[in-house]
Motif scaffolding. Structure first.
Motif, PDB file in Angstrom:
ATOM      1  N   SER A 135      -5.049   0.954  -2.573  1.00 29.64           N
ATOM      2  CA  SER A 135      -6.096   1.261  -1.588  1.00 29.64           C
ATOM      3  C   SER A 135      -6.012  -0.003  -0.643  1.00 29.64           C
ATOM      4  O   SER A 135      -5.642  -1.239  -1.069  1.00 29.64           O
ATOM      5  CB  SER A 135      -7.398   1.242  -2.024  1.00 29.64           C
ATOM      6  N   ALA A 136      -6.426  -0.006   0.604  1.00 29.23           N
ATOM      7  CA  ALA A 136      -6.449  -0.991   1.453  1.00 29.23           C
ATOM      8  C   ALA A 136      -7.298  -2.263   0.806  1.00 29.23           C
ATOM      9  O   ALA A 136      -7.123  -3.438   0.797  1.00 29.23           O
ATOM     10  CB  ALA A 136      -6.928  -0.720   2.732  1.00 29.23           C
TER      11      ALA A 136
ATOM     12  N   ILE B  13       0.715  -1.254  -0.032  1.00 30.12           N
ATOM     13  CA  ILE B  13       0.059  -0.033   0.001  1.00 30.12           C
ATOM     14  C   ILE B  13       0.852   1.387  -0.099  1.00 30.12           C
ATOM     15  O   ILE B  13       0.691   2.129  -0.766  1.00 30.12           O
ATOM     16  CB  ILE B  13      -0.908   0.088   1.270  1.00 30.12           C
TER      17      ILE B  13
ATOM     18  N   ALA C 160      -5.408  -4.083  -1.901  1.00 32.01           N
ATOM     19  CA  ALA C 160      -4.344  -4.980  -1.402  1.00 32.01           C
ATOM     20  C   ALA C 160      -4.672  -5.950  -0.569  1.00 32.01           C
ATOM     21  O   ALA C 160      -4.042  -6.938  -0.546  1.00 32.01           O
ATOM     22  CB  ALA C 160      -3.336  -3.862  -0.878  1.00 32.01           C
TER      23      ALA C 160
END
Length: 193
Positions: A152-153, A146, A156
């Protein structure tokens, strides 16, 4: 939050103490069986957070006798770590948290037998995730991804597949309940020593 500081280090420490490697330690524990003897292990080798918040408490073996052997000691260590997680989960439940299942990650994910003890003591299903045995390192790598890529979370950190689950065994829970109760009383007995 429920935090136990030394689950893996308890296994490593006790394996060295009994002269076993870690796989041999798990084999000895499984051969002895869960709840096989009166031995109790309080896994506070480096203090404890949940629920005691006591950095000075230290571990202890209780109930040792001439019959105590490496297998029963190994089983007591694994049970003690499970009991500590039960204390943490009880604290979460008292705060209103509802837990239906837990994901298992780290080295402990390699032992379904230990998972059976943990599930029985906690009273929740354990989900074993694809790659769970390296979960902590994988999580760190995803955080680095990230940071390095700007992903973005959500991009990933996709949820890994559940490979298998361990449901609580009510008979095992019943067999371990008296030991869990003794374990919970033991902290008060040793905290001043």
């Amino acid at each position: 939050m429920s935090v136990h500081l030394s689950a893996a280090s308890c296994v490593d420490w006790a394996a060295r103490l009994t002269g076993l490697d870690v796989p041999g330690f798990f084999t000895a524990a499984e051969s002895a069986g869960a709840g096989a003897g009166p031995e109790l292990f309080l896994p506070y080798l480096s203090g404890e957070r949940t629920p005691h918040n006591d950095p000075h408490v230290r571990g202890a073996f209780l109930g040792l006798g001439n019959e105590s052997d490496p297998g029963r000691i190994a089983a007591a260590v694994l049970e003690g770590v499970a009991f500590t997680h039960a204390d943490g989960l009880a604290a979460l439940r008292e705060a209103g948290t509802h837990v239906r299942s837990l994901s298992v990650i780290g080295g402990g994910a390699r032992s379904r037998w230990w998972g059976g003890i943990i599930a029985a003591v906690l009273g929740v299903r354990l989900d074993y995730l694809d790659g769970g045995e390296v979960g902590p390192a994988l999580g760190a790598a995803k955080l680095a991804q990230i940071a390095a890529s700007g992903a973005s979370a959500a991009q990933a950190c996709t949820k890994p597949a559940v490979l298998h689950a361990v449901d609580p065994d009510p008979l095992l829970a019943e067999r371990l309940a008296p030991k869990l109760e003794k374990f919970r009383r033991a902290y008060a007995a040793i905290r001043e020593i």
